[in-house]
Design a protein around this motif. Structure first.
Motif, short mmCIF file in Angstrom:
data_model
loop_
_atom_site.label_atom_id
_atom_site.label_comp_id
_atom_site.label_asym_id
_atom_site.label_seq_id
_atom_site.Cartn_x
_atom_site.Cartn_y
_atom_site.Cartn_z
N LEU A 267 0.67 -1.09 -0.05
CA LEU A 267 0.11 0.16 -0.22
C LEU A 267 1.11 1.20 -0.37
O LEU A 267 0.66 2.53 -0.80
CB LEU A 267 -1.10 -0.09 1.53
N ALA A 268 1.66 1.50 0.17
CA ALA A 268 3.21 2.53 0.53
C ALA A 268 3.22 2.57 -0.19
O ALA A 268 3.62 3.53 -1.39
CB ALA A 268 3.92 2.26 1.92
N GLN A 269 3.93 1.12 -1.39
CA GLN A 269 4.80 1.39 -2.87
C GLN A 269 3.33 2.47 -3.21
O GLN A 269 3.92 3.10 -4.20
CB GLN A 269 4.80 0.28 -3.21
N TRP A 270 2.23 2.18 -3.85
CA TRP A 270 1.34 2.63 -4.40
C TRP A 270 1.21 4.03 -4.45
O TRP A 270 0.54 5.08 -4.46
CB TRP A 270 0.33 1.50 -4.78
N SER A 271 0.98 4.63 -2.73
CA SER A 271 0.85 5.56 -2.54
C SER A 271 2.16 6.43 -2.31
O SER A 271 1.42 7.64 -3.80
CB SER A 271 0.46 5.57 -0.31
N MET A 272 3.18 6.12 -3.05
CA MET A 272 4.23 6.92 -3.49
C MET A 272 4.03 6.93 -5.22
O MET A 272 3.91 8.30 -5.10
CB MET A 272 5.58 6.08 -3.15
N THR A 273 3.66 5.77 -5.41
CA THR A 273 3.29 6.16 -6.70
C THR A 273 1.95 6.93 -7.48
O THR A 273 2.64 8.13 -8.36
CB THR A 273 3.28 4.63 -7.91
N SER B 158 4.43 3.65 6.26
CA SER B 158 3.33 4.52 6.39
C SER B 158 4.31 4.67 8.49
O SER B 158 4.81 4.47 8.82
CB SER B 158 1.85 3.16 7.08
N VAL B 159 3.22 6.47 8.89
CA VAL B 159 3.92 6.55 10.00
C VAL B 159 2.44 6.69 10.58
O VAL B 159 1.97 7.48 10.16
CB VAL B 159 4.57 7.99 9.80
N CYS C 170 -0.26 8.57 7.99
CA CYS C 170 0.40 8.87 7.04
C CYS C 170 1.18 8.42 6.42
O CYS C 170 1.73 7.36 6.81
CB CYS C 170 0.86 10.26 6.48
N TYR C 171 1.20 8.24 4.94
CA TYR C 171 2.80 7.71 3.92
C TYR C 171 3.90 8.84 4.38
O TYR C 171 3.24 9.77 3.00
CB TYR C 171 2.21 7.14 2.87
N LEU C 172 4.98 8.69 4.51
CA LEU C 172 6.07 9.56 4.10
C LEU C 172 7.11 8.59 3.34
O LEU C 172 7.21 7.42 3.57
CB LEU C 172 6.78 9.11 5.95
N LEU D 184 9.30 14.15 11.66
CA LEU D 184 9.03 14.30 10.06
C LEU D 184 7.91 14.27 10.00
O LEU D 184 6.72 15.82 9.32
CB LEU D 184 10.27 13.99 9.28
N ALA D 185 7.29 13.83 10.03
CA ALA D 185 5.52 13.50 9.16
C ALA D 185 5.35 14.44 10.13
O ALA D 185 4.21 15.34 9.44
CB ALA D 185 5.47 12.42 9.71
#
Length: 547
Positions: A288-294, A384-385, A393-395, A499-500
């Motif tokens: 899910l993080a990879q697709w969020s970044m993409t 995810s953070v 959220c996704y950082l 950071l987030a």
């Protein structure tokens, strides 16, 4: 439409007309019509077709279909013009190779993808319910149980090795469509393919792969709840061994109906950019993080793969864009308040060997590697953070490598960035001066929220060779002192939360100038006193005039 009626005109079909069409470069389907069937003097239609027409069709593959007619008796007159129309709207040539007696490879690939999309549980069979759904989607009408049994019976006879007890397998599905082509029912194949967005050249429609999706300036794209649900369901379906990760075989099966992994994933050595389990396989969290970044970096890539993988919105008319959403533009970062974003991008900058790569490894829960590997190309890590209050959220942490100067001079790249993380090696005396010089060379960095981080805090701290020490430097900017962390400490996760938090509440991470003292209450008190004095004066004057 090429018409013959006797032996002489029949012979000229192969000896003159078809070679003549070829010499002209005519590349259109031909319908062969045997007219004056009322004069044929007996003989069944199938016998005439087998003896006369099939040899010609085998020799000239551009002949789409053949039919016997009688203009005098009005026999098959309407049908022959229907065949002409069908030869153009539903051509057989892209689907079936008459010479080989097989479906063409492009057609097989398209039908294989259709089978994949309709096999919802990915067990390799279209069960009864999946067949009913396939019928309803492709033909907009229900499939009766007796019709389904007839299909199974027909396939079983044609392919004895294909068992239909569990449903229709891929071999049986392809055989069924091959029989449609052989029996002149190739319009059925075209209805199926066009319903699944295929063009006449058997490629997916451009408007389907790349629908219009504009991201306004200072805004970003994210997955919507429907998009996250789709990718989560996809992961759970293909995790056949239920080990919480997708191995190479499971990933290959998942991406079977696509051109393969997205190019950007290959360039960033996927799945090293996200969370993996001990076996090195991507987890659901990492998926899910990879697709969020993409989606954040390349929303058009996500839309393209949503189309390949068969995303369907809650409503039948929903396009793949319903799997994405656009965030509210953030123009004024210094304004107090939280930014409503679920995906944030942080550039990690600093001198060579400051520990940036190890920081990204720690972010992905990778073990510490003491061996130094210089970063040449930009490298990203996404995870995810959990923010304070429980929101997730996704950082995205991006180390810029040797392209750091070019990226920091690119205004579009800086506009996309939510936060700068300035890192230095607290045990190396020349490390912090890189940050000082960097901010002097790129004054626009003052327009971005920032966090200062002292890495390698587990080593002996040393004095930095610069005009101001890091604590004094940040104090002069009226900013928080650098966070001292080590990737070998368990508390490193607190840095990622910081950071987030800074990225989602950017006004807290800007260099601040000295603000004048707040004299609001003083001004209000003076104003109230002046009003009271004026009122007293007016009362005194009114009483004096009355006397």
């Amino acid at each position: 439409m090429l018409v013959y009626s006797d032996h002489y005109s029949y012979e000229r079909v192969a000896l003159f007309w078809m070679p003549y069409f070829r010499s002209l470069g005519v590349n259109v389907p031909v319908v062969l019509c045997a007219n004056k069937s009322d004069l044929s003097g007996g003989g069944s239609t199938s016998q005439v077709v087998e003896e006369e027409m099939l040899p010609v069709m085998a020799e000239f593959r551009e002949i789409d279909s053949c039919i016997r007619t009688s203009a005098k008796e009005q026999h098959n007159v309407v049908e022959v013009f229907y065949l002409c129309q069908k030869a153009v709207t539903h051509p057989i040539a892209p689907l079936y190779d008459h010479k080989e007696g097989q479906l063409k490879p492009a057609c097989v690939d398209a039908l294989r993808r259709v089978f994949y999309l309709c096999d919802r549980d990915q067990d390799g069979y279209l069960n009864d319910q999946e067949m009913y759904d396939f019928q309803a989607k492709s033909f907009n009408k229900p499939l009766l149980p007796e019709e389904l049994e007839n299909i199974k019976s027909t396939v079983s006879k044609a392919v004895p090795s294909s068992s239909t007890a569990r449903g229709l397998d891929l071999q049986g599905f392809l055989q069924l469509n091959k029989m449609y082509a052989e029996k002149g029912r190739h319009e059925t194949i075209w209805i199926i393919l066009r319903k699944h967005h295929y063009t006449d050249s058997l490629s997916l429609e451009d408007s389907f792969l790349q629908p219009r999706f504009d991201v306004p300036e200072f805004a970003s794209a994210e997955l919507s709840p429907a998009g996250y649900r789709f990718f989560m369901d996809l992961f759970l379906i293909f995790d056949k061994d239920n080990d919480g990760g997708l191995n190479d075989q499971e990933l290959a099966a998942l991406f079977a109906p696509t051109p393969g992994l997205p190019a950007s994933w290959v360039e960033t050595s996927f799945p090293s950019s996200t969370v993996r389990n001990e076996a090195g396989h991507i987890t659901l969290q990492g998926w899910l993080a990879q697709w969020s970044m993409t989606t954040f970096l390349e929303p058009k890539t996500t839309l393209e793969y949503l189309a390949y993988l068969g995303f369907e919105g809650p409503n039948a008319r929903d396009s793949t864009t319903s799997a994405l959403k656009i965030t509210k533009p953030r123009k004024r970062r210094r304004r107090p308040g939280r930014v409503e974003r679920n995906v944030i991008l942080c550039y990690v900058v600093g001198s060579s060997a400051a520990g940036k790569s190890s920081l990204l490894d720690a972010f992905l829960n990778r073990p510490f590697d003491s061996l130094y590997h210089p970063t040449i190309k930009p490298r990203r890590a996404v995870n995810s953070v959990e923010l304070h209050g429980g929101k997730q959220c996704y950082l995205i942490l991006e180390e810029l490598g040797e392209l750091e100067p070019a990226i920091l001079e690119n205004q579009a790249k800086l506009d996309a960035c939510d936060l700068i993380c300035y890192t230095y090696d607290s045990s190396e005396p020349d490390s912090f001066s890189h940050i000082v010089e960097l901010r002097k060379r790129h004054p626009y960095l003052d327009e971005l929220p920032a966090i200062y981080t002292a890495l390698k805090a587990d080593c002996d701290k040393t004095t930095q060779r610069c005009e101001l020490q890091p604590d004094a430097y940040t104090a002069a900017l009226n900013m928080s002192a650098p966070l001292h962390v080590s990737v070998t400490w368990h508390s490193i996760s607190e840095l990622f939360v910081a950071l987030a938090e800074a990225a989602t509440n950017p006004s807290t991470a800007f260099p601040k100038t000295e603000e004048p003292p707040d004299r609001t209450s003083l001004y209000m008190a003076l104003g109230a006193t002046a009003c009271a004095a004026l009122a007293a004066f007016m009362i005194w004057r009114r009483s004096t005039n009355s006397m």
